[in-house]
Design a protein around this motif. Structure first.
Motif, short mmCIF file in Angstrom:
data_model
loop_
_atom_site.label_atom_id
_atom_site.label_comp_id
_atom_site.label_asym_id
_atom_site.label_seq_id
_atom_site.Cartn_x
_atom_site.Cartn_y
_atom_site.Cartn_z
N LEU A 1 0.84 -1.20 0.00
CA LEU A 1 0.00 0.00 0.00
C LEU A 1 0.87 1.25 0.00
N LEU A 2 1.91 1.25 0.84
CA LEU A 2 2.80 2.41 0.91
C LEU A 2 3.60 2.57 -0.37
N ARG A 3 4.04 1.46 -0.93
CA ARG A 3 4.80 1.52 -2.18
C ARG A 3 3.96 2.12 -3.28
N SER A 4 2.70 1.73 -3.35
CA SER A 4 1.80 2.27 -4.36
C SER A 4 1.52 3.74 -4.11
N ALA A 5 1.29 4.10 -2.87
CA ALA A 5 0.96 5.49 -2.54
C ALA A 5 2.10 6.44 -2.88
N PHE A 6 3.33 6.02 -2.57
CA PHE A 6 4.47 6.92 -2.74
C PHE A 6 5.25 6.67 -4.03
N SER A 7 4.64 5.94 -4.97
CA SER A 7 5.32 5.71 -6.25
C SER A 7 5.51 7.02 -7.01
N SER A 8 4.62 7.98 -6.75
CA SER A 8 4.76 9.32 -7.32
C SER A 8 4.19 10.31 -6.32
N ARG A 9 5.05 11.16 -5.79
CA ARG A 9 4.64 12.10 -4.75
C ARG A 9 3.63 13.13 -5.27
N ARG A 10 3.61 13.34 -6.59
CA ARG A 10 2.73 14.35 -7.16
C ARG A 10 1.32 13.82 -7.43
N LYS A 11 1.15 12.51 -7.37
CA LYS A 11 -0.18 11.95 -7.59
C LYS A 11 -1.16 12.45 -6.55
N GLN A 12 -2.41 12.58 -6.96
CA GLN A 12 -3.47 12.79 -5.98
C GLN A 12 -3.85 11.43 -5.40
N LEU A 13 -4.37 11.43 -4.19
CA LEU A 13 -4.68 10.18 -3.52
C LEU A 13 -5.69 9.33 -4.30
N ARG A 14 -6.58 9.97 -5.05
CA ARG A 14 -7.57 9.22 -5.83
C ARG A 14 -6.88 8.33 -6.87
N ASN A 15 -5.64 8.70 -7.24
CA ASN A 15 -4.89 7.91 -8.21
C ASN A 15 -3.77 7.09 -7.57
N ALA B 1 -12.38 3.93 -3.81
CA ALA B 1 -13.37 4.63 -4.63
C ALA B 1 -13.78 5.91 -3.91
N ALA B 2 -14.56 6.76 -4.61
CA ALA B 2 -14.99 8.03 -4.04
C ALA B 2 -15.74 7.82 -2.72
N PRO C 1 0.00 12.03 -1.37
CA PRO C 1 0.39 10.97 -0.43
C PRO C 1 1.09 11.49 0.82
N ALA C 2 1.89 12.54 0.68
CA ALA C 2 2.63 13.05 1.83
C ALA C 2 1.75 13.79 2.83
N ASN C 3 0.48 14.07 2.45
CA ASN C 3 -0.41 14.79 3.35
C ASN C 3 -1.06 13.89 4.39
N LEU C 4 -1.01 12.57 4.19
CA LEU C 4 -1.61 11.65 5.17
C LEU C 4 -0.61 11.30 6.25
N SER C 5 -1.07 11.27 7.49
CA SER C 5 -0.22 10.91 8.61
C SER C 5 -0.06 9.39 8.66
N PRO C 6 0.91 8.88 9.44
CA PRO C 6 1.01 7.43 9.62
C PRO C 6 -0.30 6.82 10.12
N ILE D 1 -11.17 11.36 4.09
CA ILE D 1 -9.90 11.73 3.47
C ILE D 1 -10.19 12.45 2.16
N ASP D 2 -9.49 13.55 1.94
CA ASP D 2 -9.65 14.33 0.71
C ASP D 2 -8.95 13.61 -0.44
N PRO D 3 -9.67 13.15 -1.45
CA PRO D 3 -9.05 12.42 -2.55
C PRO D 3 -8.12 13.26 -3.41
#
Length: 252
Positions: free
Chosen positions: A197-211, A216-217, A231-236, A225-227
């Protein structure tokens, strides 16, 4: 004197003042079960042995491993690669220390994190940039996958920085010592799915969380959580909630 080998990322710590500060930070008791990763020429091993009854060391370099094991029955040498080593063979409550090879520090930290429930604490010398990533708060430039993976399992503290001149040969970067203590109330997360999950989330720091997240929405709405966030905006803690939500079949 051993000639440092570049392929092993060897930079031998030699400054006695820095070594004394590390030992003081660890504050070992005689019966502590201590495992040292990458002891090299034994610069940290020896002052530790002045405070404890014995020490287990993991050293990849065959020549250094052989030298460490000579004429000292207080040192148990494991000639092995720490990246592949099964730390589960050691007793619960072990304390892990070391001047970690900088070229493998990040994957080694991920490997060691799997044993969080078996360690009392860990003290490491690492590249300063890596330590700053380890302790970074969310929504800061240094925050990323490593930050989340470790902060969900450990309480971490950067203890002090170390200059290049404390090593032979001097590395190209500044260094720092960090303390990692397992969290008593760490969430129970399946290692591989959470790491994926973390690898997918941080694969691109510029992605929006929806991507970046498998949600889903409606899922974002349920989680609050704001879609459109990054990725860097979410806390642990947020990532733990997402992982638990996904693990429960998104039925939370």
């Amino acid at each position: 004197m051993h000639r440092p080998r570049k392929r092993f990322g060897q930079h031998f710590l030699h400054d006695p003042r820095v070594l004394a500060r590390i030992v003081e930070a660890i504050d070992p008791a005689p019966d502590d079960f201590i495992v040292e990763i990458g002891p090299g020429e034994g610069a940290l091993t020896e002052p530790l042995l002045s405070r404890i009854n014995k020490i287990d060391v993991i050293e990849l370099d065959r020549d250094l491993a052989a030298a460490l094991g000579q004429d000292n029955n207080k040192i148990v040498v494991h000639q092995a690669d720490a990246l592949d080593f099964d730390f589960g063979q050691f007793p619960t409550g072990m304390r892990v220390v070391g001047n970690l090879p900088y070229n493998i520090s990040t994957p080694l930290l991920f490997h060691l994190a799997r044993y969080a429930d078996r360690v009392r604490d860990m003290h490491f010398m690492l590249q300063l940039e890596v330590v700053e990533r380890m302790v970074a708060a969310h929504s800061t430039p240094a925050y990323g996958r490593l930050s989340v993976a470790l902060q969900t399992r450990f309480r971490m503290k950067k203890l002090f920085t170390v200059s290049k001149g404390a090593f032979r040969p001097p590395p190209k970067v500044e260094s720092a010592v960090v303390r990692m203590e397992p969290l008593a109330d760490a969430p129970q997360l399946a290692g591989t799915p959470f790491d994926n999950l973390l690898r997918s989330a941080f694969s691109s720091r510029r992605k929006q969380l929806r991507n970046a997240l498998p949600l889903a929405a409606a899922d974002f709405a349920k989680l609050g959580i704001d879609p459109s966030a990054r990725p860097a905006n979410l806390s642990p803690a947020d990532y733990v909630r997402v992982a638990q939500y996904c693990g429960a079949g998104k039925s939370a």
